[in-house]
Scaffold this motif. Structure first.
Motif: not given
Lengths: 200, 200
Positions: B6-9, B11
């Motif tokens: 997942a993108l937030p992960l 980042l």
């Protein structure tokens, strides 16, 4: 935890020391490093932590982490949805993706059955897996938990639950790691390699 | 940085990977760990980072980190304020405090002179040190920078600036570490140990 000068710094190093693989010394070093960051950088780090917790949840099909309704594997029409690889944690998916050979989808258990640690089957996503298999669109379930006592037990437990559905249940092969040396192999690995030998 | 689901992960793992001593693999592991934390725990970690940046600043006398006007050494009447130990970073103070022998105060340079990295004398707290010495209340300045090229150069540079004030300037002794073995000592350490030998 040793006092490292200012209370907020000590508290920060305590927070870092709770993270896996970070000892007291590293935690203090990280706390000092935060002081060397610009305000913007420290904010970015803090926000990234909050964002991950806020935006990431589990895929409603396979329980992998995602910021959307479906994870990128369940949402990818090119993946073979009739083959499900069951793993302990989201990090294990990355290992399978690195092989570039696996084209099926996944199911993330988020743990292993561990009576010693008080983790029973209900704490895992086994119900969701049974529901997926029960839907009838799945040909094979690959049990890909680690070759540990808990990994084996969980794989056996789930495979028994899956039997009544008539789905094919397989387990990863165990044997010598490629590039490994016979003389350094432990006896159980070597035994498995011998037991599972194949004709050439 | 590899996509980890997942993108937030992803980042977040990039943020962790910027910290010293944390590689890509550890950073991913930490990001996954944050997902396992409760919301309250993740908030505590993020707040600790923000609090450290917000509340901690440098002592107006010695430039050590503190959340007050004076650090706990400058604010402690039992410390000998006529002896000043000059260190590169706040973390070095902890090392001296562990000896339980040093009763003087400190001066934190927040770096070393390093022309290669573009760090000139003005980037350090040398001016503040000269002002302290100029106030006339100091008997001895102990140069306690690390025995590296930059540490030596910085110690020499500062000692030259201090000479006109007539203050005693000393340097830490170099020699064999206690518990160390002669056969493992590098030649420069052994040379220093020989050069600085004392009568018994």
């Amino acid at each position: 935890m040793a006092d490292i000068g200012a209370l907020p710094l000590t508290l920060l190093s305590e927070q870092f020391a709770r993270l896996p693989g970070i000892g007291m010394k590293s935690a203090q070093r990280l706390a000092y490093h935060v002081m060397e960051m610009s305000d913007a950088e420290a904010n970015e780090l803090a926000q990234a932590i909050l964002n991950a917790k806020r935006k990431v949840h589990t895929c409603k099909v396979c329980c992998n982490f995602t910021e959307n309704e479906l994870c990128r594997f369940c949402d990818d029409a090119r993946r073979d949805r009739r083959t499900v690889c069951v793993v302990e944690a989201p990090r294990d998916i990355a290992a399978f993706e690195r092989t570039k050979e696996y084209k099926g989808v996944y199911h993330v258990l988020h743990g292993l059955i561990s009576p010693i640690n008080g983790v029973g089957p209900d704490a895992l996503t086994i119900k969701q897996l049974l529901a997926r298999v029960n839907s009838g669109d799945i040909d094979e379930v690959i049990m890909a938990t680690n070759p540990t006592v808990e990994g084996e037990a969980t794989a056996m437990y789930i495979s028994k639950l899956l039997k009544p559905f008539g789905v094919k249940v397989t387990r990863l092969a165990f044997g010598l790691p490629i590039g490994g040396m016979l003389e350094y192999a432990d006896e159980i690995t070597l035994y498995k390699a011998l037991e599972n030998r194949s004709e050439i």
